[in-house]
Design a protein around this motif. Sequence first.
Motif, PDB file in Angstrom:
ATOM      1  N   ASP A   1     -13.082  13.595 -14.711  1.00  0.00           N
ATOM      2  CA  ASP A   1     -12.227  12.414 -14.821  1.00  0.00           C
ATOM      3  C   ASP A   1     -10.782  12.785 -15.127  1.00  0.00           C
ATOM      4  O   ASP A   1      -9.919  11.912 -15.205  1.00  0.00           O
ATOM      5  CB  ASP A   1     -12.758  11.465 -15.903  1.00  0.00           C
ATOM      6  N   VAL A   2     -10.494  14.079 -15.273  1.00  0.00           N
ATOM      7  CA  VAL A   2      -9.152  14.528 -15.638  1.00  0.00           C
ATOM      8  C   VAL A   2      -8.414  15.056 -14.409  1.00  0.00           C
ATOM      9  O   VAL A   2      -8.829  16.029 -13.790  1.00  0.00           O
ATOM     10  CB  VAL A   2      -9.209  15.629 -16.718  1.00  0.00           C
ATOM     11  N   PHE A   3      -7.331  14.406 -14.053  1.00  0.00           N
ATOM     12  CA  PHE A   3      -6.432  14.847 -12.991  1.00  0.00           C
ATOM     13  C   PHE A   3      -5.151  15.324 -13.663  1.00  0.00           C
ATOM     14  O   PHE A   3      -4.458  14.525 -14.291  1.00  0.00           O
ATOM     15  CB  PHE A   3      -6.129  13.677 -12.047  1.00  0.00           C
ATOM     16  N   PRO A   4      -4.824  16.628 -13.589  1.00  0.00           N
ATOM     17  CA  PRO A   4      -3.619  17.123 -14.256  1.00  0.00           C
ATOM     18  C   PRO A   4      -2.360  16.446 -13.724  1.00  0.00           C
ATOM     19  O   PRO A   4      -1.801  16.823 -12.697  1.00  0.00           O
ATOM     20  CB  PRO A   4      -3.637  18.622 -13.932  1.00  0.00           C
ATOM     21  N   GLY A   5      -1.920  15.427 -14.425  1.00  0.00           N
ATOM     22  CA  GLY A   5      -0.863  14.560 -13.912  1.00  0.00           C
ATOM     23  C   GLY A   5       0.504  15.194 -13.833  1.00  0.00           C
ATOM     24  O   GLY A   5       1.383  14.688 -13.137  1.00  0.00           O
ATOM     25  N   ASP A   6       0.723  16.304 -14.555  1.00  0.00           N
ATOM     26  CA  ASP A   6       2.014  16.992 -14.513  1.00  0.00           C
ATOM     27  C   ASP A   6       2.049  18.089 -13.457  1.00  0.00           C
ATOM     28  O   ASP A   6       3.056  18.790 -13.340  1.00  0.00           O
ATOM     29  CB  ASP A   6       2.321  17.626 -15.874  1.00  0.00           C
ATOM     30  N   ASP A   7       0.971  18.243 -12.697  1.00  0.00           N
ATOM     31  CA  ASP A   7       0.890  19.296 -11.694  1.00  0.00           C
ATOM     32  C   ASP A   7       1.811  18.949 -10.524  1.00  0.00           C
ATOM     33  O   ASP A   7       1.558  18.004  -9.773  1.00  0.00           O
ATOM     34  CB  ASP A   7      -0.550  19.436 -11.223  1.00  0.00           C
ATOM     35  N   VAL A   8       2.880  19.734 -10.365  1.00  0.00           N
ATOM     36  CA  VAL A   8       3.890  19.425  -9.351  1.00  0.00           C
ATOM     37  C   VAL A   8       3.289  19.478  -7.947  1.00  0.00           C
ATOM     38  O   VAL A   8       3.574  18.627  -7.092  1.00  0.00           O
ATOM     39  CB  VAL A   8       5.085  20.391  -9.465  1.00  0.00           C
ATOM     40  N   GLY A   9       2.450  20.492  -7.686  1.00  0.00           N
ATOM     41  CA  GLY A   9       1.822  20.599  -6.371  1.00  0.00           C
ATOM     42  C   GLY A   9       0.922  19.426  -6.072  1.00  0.00           C
ATOM     43  O   GLY A   9       0.913  18.893  -4.957  1.00  0.00           O
ATOM     44  N   ALA A  10       0.166  18.991  -7.078  1.00  0.00           N
ATOM     45  CA  ALA A  10      -0.731  17.850  -6.897  1.00  0.00           C
ATOM     46  C   ALA A  10       0.064  16.562  -6.708  1.00  0.00           C
ATOM     47  O   ALA A  10      -0.325  15.690  -5.924  1.00  0.00           O
ATOM     48  CB  ALA A  10      -1.668  17.733  -8.088  1.00  0.00           C
ATOM     49  N   GLN A  11       1.177  16.431  -7.416  1.00  0.00           N
ATOM     50  CA  GLN A  11       2.030  15.252  -7.238  1.00  0.00           C
ATOM     51  C   GLN A  11       2.536  15.173  -5.798  1.00  0.00           C
ATOM     52  O   GLN A  11       2.534  14.095  -5.181  1.00  0.00           O
ATOM     53  CB  GLN A  11       3.212  15.308  -8.208  1.00  0.00           C
ATOM     54  N   LYS A  12       2.968  16.307  -5.265  1.00  0.00           N
ATOM     55  CA  LYS A  12       3.463  16.345  -3.888  1.00  0.00           C
ATOM     56  C   LYS A  12       2.339  16.030  -2.905  1.00  0.00           C
ATOM     57  O   LYS A  12       2.546  15.305  -1.918  1.00  0.00           O
ATOM     58  CB  LYS A  12       4.050  17.723  -3.593  1.00  0.00           C
ATOM     59  N   SER A  13       1.143  16.545  -3.190  1.00  0.00           N
ATOM     60  CA  SER A  13       0.003  16.268  -2.317  1.00  0.00           C
ATOM     61  C   SER A  13      -0.337  14.791  -2.316  1.00  0.00           C
ATOM     62  O   SER A  13      -0.641  14.204  -1.261  1.00  0.00           O
ATOM     63  CB  SER A  13      -1.213  17.091  -2.770  1.00  0.00           C
ATOM     64  N   LEU A  14      -0.292  14.164  -3.486  1.00  0.00           N
ATOM     65  CA  LEU A  14      -0.544  12.724  -3.571  1.00  0.00           C
ATOM     66  C   LEU A  14       0.500  11.943  -2.777  1.00  0.00           C
ATOM     67  O   LEU A  14       0.166  10.989  -2.063  1.00  0.00           O
ATOM     68  CB  LEU A  14      -0.529  12.268  -5.033  1.00  0.00           C
ATOM     69  N   GLN A  15       1.750  12.347  -2.906  1.00  0.00           N
ATOM     70  CA  GLN A  15       2.819  11.658  -2.179  1.00  0.00           C
ATOM     71  C   GLN A  15       2.575  11.711  -0.675  1.00  0.00           C
ATOM     72  O   GLN A  15       2.663  10.681   0.015  1.00  0.00           O
ATOM     73  CB  GLN A  15       4.170  12.289  -2.510  1.00  0.00           C
ATOM     74  N   ASN A  16       2.260  12.898  -0.168  1.00  0.00           N
ATOM     75  CA  ASN A  16       2.047  13.059   1.268  1.00  0.00           C
ATOM     76  C   ASN A  16       0.798  12.336   1.737  1.00  0.00           C
ATOM     77  O   ASN A  16       0.800  11.677   2.792  1.00  0.00           O
ATOM     78  CB  ASN A  16       1.949  14.547   1.615  1.00  0.00           C
ATOM     79  N   TRP A  17      -0.274  12.453   0.975  1.00  0.00           N
ATOM     80  CA  TRP A  17      -1.556  11.875   1.376  1.00  0.00           C
ATOM     81  C   TRP A  17      -1.520  10.351   1.383  1.00  0.00           C
ATOM     82  O   TRP A  17      -2.020   9.711   2.303  1.00  0.00           O
ATOM     83  CB  TRP A  17      -2.641  12.391   0.439  1.00  0.00           C
ATOM     84  N   LEU A  18      -0.896   9.782   0.350  1.00  0.00           N
ATOM     85  CA  LEU A  18      -0.887   8.325   0.206  1.00  0.00           C
ATOM     86  C   LEU A  18       0.394   7.685   0.726  1.00  0.00           C
ATOM     87  O   LEU A  18       0.578   6.477   0.578  1.00  0.00           O
ATOM     88  CB  LEU A  18      -1.081   7.960  -1.272  1.00  0.00           C
ATOM     89  N   ASN A  19       1.272   8.492   1.334  1.00  0.00           N
ATOM     90  CA  ASN A  19       2.541   7.986   1.875  1.00  0.00           C
ATOM     91  C   ASN A  19       3.359   7.252   0.818  1.00  0.00           C
ATOM     92  O   ASN A  19       3.899   6.163   1.063  1.00  0.00           O
ATOM     93  CB  ASN A  19       2.282   7.062   3.077  1.00  0.00           C
ATOM     94  N   LEU A  20       3.464   7.851  -0.358  1.00  0.00           N
ATOM     95  CA  LEU A  20       4.241   7.260  -1.435  1.00  0.00           C
ATOM     96  C   LEU A  20       5.729   7.499  -1.176  1.00  0.00           C
ATOM     97  O   LEU A  20       6.105   8.508  -0.574  1.00  0.00           O
ATOM     98  CB  LEU A  20       3.837   7.876  -2.778  1.00  0.00           C
ATOM     99  N   PRO A  21       6.597   6.601  -1.612  1.00  0.00           N
ATOM    100  CA  PRO A  21       8.029   6.748  -1.343  1.00  0.00           C
ATOM    101  C   PRO A  21       8.664   7.936  -2.066  1.00  0.00           C
ATOM    102  O   PRO A  21       9.703   8.438  -1.640  1.00  0.00           O
ATOM    103  CB  PRO A  21       8.629   5.424  -1.842  1.00  0.00           C
TER     104      PRO A  21
END
Length: 324
Positions: free
Chosen positions: A249-269
């Motif tokens: 249930d833990v997603f490392p929210g400060d992970d810069v690579g994961a943040q970028k992956s979320l942005q690309n995957w979910l088309n976040l602005p």
Amino acid sequence: MIPSFRFEIEPVLPFRLDFTVWALRRRPDNIIDRWDGETYRRVLVIQGTPMEIAVCQPDKSDVILHILVNGTDPTEELKSTLADVVETMLGTKRDLSDFYTTARRSESLYTLSNRFLGIKPPRFPTVFEALINGIACQQLSLDFGITLLNRLTKAVGAPLTLESGVVYAFPGPHEVSLLTVEDLRAMSFSRQKARALLDLAKTMIDGEIEINNFTELSNEKISEMLRELRGVGRWTAEYVMLRGLGRLDVFPGDDVGAQKSLQNWLNLPAKPAYDEVKKVTEPWHPYAGFVYFHLLLSGLAAKGHITDAYAAIENDILRKTQGP
């Protein structure tokens, strides 16, 4: 002749060794978790004896994992211990049917989960190793973080000489404690990280942190305890909870690579900050951390390190249309 023996374990299906190993090793130059495209290899130290496990899944749909152990003679106790370690590291006993039910509620997650169907959540064999990984990779590229871990392992990890050459186990607290700040600086660890590693080794040796009790504690309490250690902040604590304790249930929210992956995957602005990551991943509870591993595999597939399920189907169709 190097002593060896074999045994088998049966994972909960679906299971893909290749996907799971790549989520564990993260980069192709990792000398600790080795993968040649067919077999996963790693040196473990059990009761002071280094030995190599070689795990293979001859057929990706096979219900049996075949394990060869090099470097020691078999005992029933050793087989049981090794089976427990392999099952922990490769998540073979994790039943993820609820995750796949959750994934069906979202088209994007359903597509992602099908791309990497069979991945299990990997874990480092010890919380100490998870902490060392977290500290080494802080505020650095993952590539350089793996380089640091390789250097540390070659410097003080227990060696095992096989016919193929010398391989090394990841060092434990005692081995790390034998180093100095200057030794670690020579490996390119920063002075701050070097002190953190040495403090951590001493803390583990002295038993100042009750890791065995972590399973009974909440994420918040574990994070609080971990962040009392030198060099451990929010990202490292969450990283350890996911990769060292199996808290899916833990997603490392400060992970810069994961943040970028979320942005690309979910088309976040924009790349989501910590609070937004928590908001975005909330619908996947309690499997946000498992999605983290899927996004890691997606990045590895984009770099050509792995072939996902869809690409494998496309390649098979291409081969059939082109003929022999």
